[in-house]
Design a protein around this motif. Structure first.
Motif, PDB file in Angstrom:
ATOM      1  N   GLU A   8       0.852  -1.186   0.000  1.00  0.00           N
ATOM      2  CA  GLU A   8       0.000   0.000   0.000  1.00  0.00           C
ATOM      3  C   GLU A   8       0.890   1.239   0.000  1.00  0.00           C
ATOM      4  O   GLU A   8       1.909   1.280   0.683  1.00  0.00           O
ATOM      5  CB  GLU A   8      -0.915   0.011   1.224  1.00  0.00           C
ATOM      6  N   THR A   9       0.502   2.226  -0.803  1.00  0.00           N
ATOM      7  CA  THR A   9       1.263   3.470  -0.882  1.00  0.00           C
ATOM      8  C   THR A   9       0.308   4.660  -0.865  1.00  0.00           C
ATOM      9  O   THR A   9      -0.884   4.526  -1.171  1.00  0.00           O
ATOM     10  CB  THR A   9       2.108   3.545  -2.168  1.00  0.00           C
ATOM     11  N   GLU A  10       0.854   5.811  -0.511  1.00  0.00           N
ATOM     12  CA  GLU A  10       0.085   7.058  -0.573  1.00  0.00           C
ATOM     13  C   GLU A  10       1.000   8.164  -1.063  1.00  0.00           C
ATOM     14  O   GLU A  10       2.138   8.298  -0.600  1.00  0.00           O
ATOM     15  CB  GLU A  10      -0.496   7.431   0.789  1.00  0.00           C
ATOM     16  N   HIS A  11       0.491   8.931  -2.027  1.00  0.00           N
ATOM     17  CA  HIS A  11       1.169  10.116  -2.525  1.00  0.00           C
ATOM     18  C   HIS A  11       0.201  11.291  -2.394  1.00  0.00           C
ATOM     19  O   HIS A  11      -1.019  11.106  -2.513  1.00  0.00           O
ATOM     20  CB  HIS A  11       1.593   9.939  -3.986  1.00  0.00           C
ATOM     21  N   ALA A  12       0.722  12.481  -2.156  1.00  0.00           N
ATOM     22  CA  ALA A  12      -0.161  13.628  -1.924  1.00  0.00           C
ATOM     23  C   ALA A  12       0.491  14.901  -2.436  1.00  0.00           C
ATOM     24  O   ALA A  12       1.725  14.990  -2.586  1.00  0.00           O
ATOM     25  CB  ALA A  12      -0.489  13.758  -0.440  1.00  0.00           C
ATOM     26  N   ILE A  13      -0.354  15.896  -2.692  1.00  0.00           N
ATOM     27  CA  ILE A  13       0.131  17.197  -3.143  1.00  0.00           C
ATOM     28  C   ILE A  13      -0.884  18.260  -2.749  1.00  0.00           C
ATOM     29  O   ILE A  13      -2.096  17.998  -2.692  1.00  0.00           O
ATOM     30  CB  ILE A  13       0.367  17.197  -4.671  1.00  0.00           C
ATOM     31  N   ASP A  14      -0.404  19.467  -2.456  1.00  0.00           N
ATOM     32  CA  ASP A  14      -1.272  20.607  -2.180  1.00  0.00           C
ATOM     33  C   ASP A  14      -1.494  21.381  -3.472  1.00  0.00           C
ATOM     34  O   ASP A  14      -0.547  21.634  -4.228  1.00  0.00           O
ATOM     35  CB  ASP A  14      -0.645  21.520  -1.123  1.00  0.00           C
ATOM     36  N   VAL A  15      -2.738  21.753  -3.708  1.00  0.00           N
ATOM     37  CA  VAL A  15      -3.109  22.424  -4.952  1.00  0.00           C
ATOM     38  C   VAL A  15      -3.786  23.750  -4.627  1.00  0.00           C
ATOM     39  O   VAL A  15      -4.736  23.788  -3.821  1.00  0.00           O
ATOM     40  CB  VAL A  15      -4.067  21.551  -5.795  1.00  0.00           C
ATOM     41  N   ALA A  16      -3.303  24.832  -5.228  1.00  0.00           N
ATOM     42  CA  ALA A  16      -3.875  26.164  -5.011  1.00  0.00           C
ATOM     43  C   ALA A  16      -5.015  26.397  -5.989  1.00  0.00           C
ATOM     44  O   ALA A  16      -4.959  27.262  -6.874  1.00  0.00           O
ATOM     45  CB  ALA A  16      -2.799  27.229  -5.154  1.00  0.00           C
ATOM     46  N   ALA A  17      -6.048  25.579  -5.851  1.00  0.00           N
ATOM     47  CA  ALA A  17      -7.237  25.680  -6.705  1.00  0.00           C
ATOM     48  C   ALA A  17      -8.418  25.088  -5.939  1.00  0.00           C
ATOM     49  O   ALA A  17      -8.226  24.259  -5.037  1.00  0.00           O
ATOM     50  CB  ALA A  17      -7.023  24.934  -8.015  1.00  0.00           C
ATOM     51  N   PRO A  18      -9.641  25.493  -6.291  1.00  0.00           N
ATOM     52  CA  PRO A  18     -10.806  24.964  -5.584  1.00  0.00           C
ATOM     53  C   PRO A  18     -10.916  23.457  -5.704  1.00  0.00           C
ATOM     54  O   PRO A  18     -10.628  22.874  -6.761  1.00  0.00           O
ATOM     55  CB  PRO A  18     -11.987  25.664  -6.279  1.00  0.00           C
ATOM     56  N   ALA A  19     -11.355  22.812  -4.625  1.00  0.00           N
ATOM     57  CA  ALA A  19     -11.473  21.357  -4.612  1.00  0.00           C
ATOM     58  C   ALA A  19     -12.416  20.858  -5.702  1.00  0.00           C
ATOM     59  O   ALA A  19     -12.183  19.806  -6.305  1.00  0.00           O
ATOM     60  CB  ALA A  19     -11.953  20.895  -3.237  1.00  0.00           C
ATOM     61  N   GLU A  20     -13.484  21.618  -5.971  1.00  0.00           N
ATOM     62  CA  GLU A  20     -14.454  21.200  -6.979  1.00  0.00           C
ATOM     63  C   GLU A  20     -13.821  21.127  -8.368  1.00  0.00           C
ATOM     64  O   GLU A  20     -14.123  20.230  -9.150  1.00  0.00           O
ATOM     65  CB  GLU A  20     -15.649  22.158  -6.998  1.00  0.00           C
ATOM     66  N   ARG A  21     -12.942  22.071  -8.669  1.00  0.00           N
ATOM     67  CA  ARG A  21     -12.271  22.069  -9.967  1.00  0.00           C
ATOM     68  C   ARG A  21     -11.332  20.864 -10.088  1.00  0.00           C
ATOM     69  O   ARG A  21     -11.278  20.195 -11.125  1.00  0.00           O
ATOM     70  CB  ARG A  21     -11.472  23.358 -10.153  1.00  0.00           C
ATOM     71  N   VAL A  22     -10.621  20.579  -9.027  1.00  0.00           N
ATOM     72  CA  VAL A  22      -9.685  19.460  -9.040  1.00  0.00           C
ATOM     73  C   VAL A  22     -10.438  18.142  -9.169  1.00  0.00           C
ATOM     74  O   VAL A  22     -10.060  17.262  -9.951  1.00  0.00           O
ATOM     75  CB  VAL A  22      -8.823  19.469  -7.767  1.00  0.00           C
TER      76      VAL A  22
END
Length: 318
Positions: A8-22
């Motif tokens: 099991e793995t997890e990757h993550a990133i912060d995005v400077a955009a609305p969650a709905e758009r992503v």
């Protein structure tokens, strides 16, 4: 019978955009070839409410693969879970979840979870899968961030060129499919190398000559579907482009014969225009790219026409 361990793995990133758009970008799999570098082609095979069956063609550690996955959408939680229905060796099984978590302000955090096993008990296969998951996950999250944070026009340009051919679809398809012969058949192709370990999945490397005498090397992954289409994505691009996806489409024409269309979807890198554009601005460079690609496509289509109609058989196309 040997059973492979599950990782099991997890990757993550912060995005400077609305969650709905992503979330919308993740949910619409048909846009993935434009967003995610590893994805060559993606399509929804069937859909029932929030459940769907998708098929993907993508690269894993540089090797083209295809598989089908079941996906379940949860718009309220902004998550999409997936499970491969038909994996390709050395993958024995793979699934996971995209999770979009709204943050403070207008940003969000995207988490991409995977669980996977190998088709064999060989630890080397499991390590190979792990490297592919790490590489693709990092590339996909960064590409998702770039697309979601884009505030101006995305500079995506799509254009077609179509030629009607008085011949059989099979003859046209064979000409386009047998790209290993293009160096002899097409005047603008200086070198070509074609690999096809899996039938219908090709890697095409090609040196193309421009009118100014310069030579550009490109590499593409091609999805070949007899005798209707060849879909491709360039994985080695000219310096001016950040994206080049294409399609060769073969359809029955009104009045007989076939209509063959070359479709390009490209994105010019604005940061390289000033350096490589010879004084051209972005719109002028976009038009110049369109003219260059159209000229090469039309040369290929005319050669395919000569081949299918009989005048080009057995010798190099004009």
């Amino acid at each position: 019978m040997t059973t492979s361990a599950v990782r099991e793995t997890e990757h993550a990133i912060d995005v400077a955009a609305p969650a709905e758009r992503v979330y919308a970008l993740i949910a619409d799999v048909t846009r993935w070839p434009e967003i995610f570098p590893p994805t060559v082609h993606a399509e929804c095979v069937e859909r029932d409410g929030n459940a769907e069956l998708i098929r993907l063609w993508a690269t894993a550690n540089g090797t083209p693969k295809t598989w089908t996955s079941r996906r379940s959408h949860d718009p309220e939680r902004m998550s999409v879970s997936f499970r491969q229905e038909r994996s390709q060796h050395p993958v024995g099984g793979m699934g996971g979840t995209w999770v979009v978590e709204p943050g403070s302000g207008s940003g969000c955090r995207v988490r991409l979870l995977h669980d996977y096993s190998a088709a064999t008990g060989d630890p080397a296969d499991l390590d190979w899968i792990g490297r592919a998951v790490d590489r693709n996950s990092e590339a996909e999250l960064q590409a998702l961030k770039t697309s979601a944070e884009l505030t101006g026009p995305d500079r995506l340009v799509t254009f077609d060129d179509t030629v009607t051919i008085d011949g059989e679809a099979k003859e046209v398809y064979d000409f386009l499919n047998e790209a290993q012969l293009w160096q002899e058949r097409l005047p603008h192709v200086a070198r070509v190398v074609l690999e096809e370990e899996t039938p219908g999945l090709q890697i095409l490397e090609m040196d193309t000559s421009a009118k100014d005498g310069s030579v550009h090397t490109t590499r593409s992954v091609r999805v070949c579907r007899p005798h209707t289409s060849i879909l491709y994505k360039q994985t080695l691009l000219p310096a001016l482009l950040t994206l080049h996806n294409g399609q060769w489409l073969i359809e029955e024409a009104d009045g007989g014969g076939v209509a063959v269309t070359s479709r390009h979807t490209v994105r010019v890198n604005p940061e390289r225009v000033a350096e490589l554009g010879g004084g051209m601005d972005l719109p002028t460079m976009q038009e110049n790219v369109r003219r260059t690609l159209s000229a090469n496509s039309l040369a290929t289509l005319r050669a395919a026409k000569a081949h299918a109609e009989g005048s080009g058989r057995g010798r190099a196309a004009p």
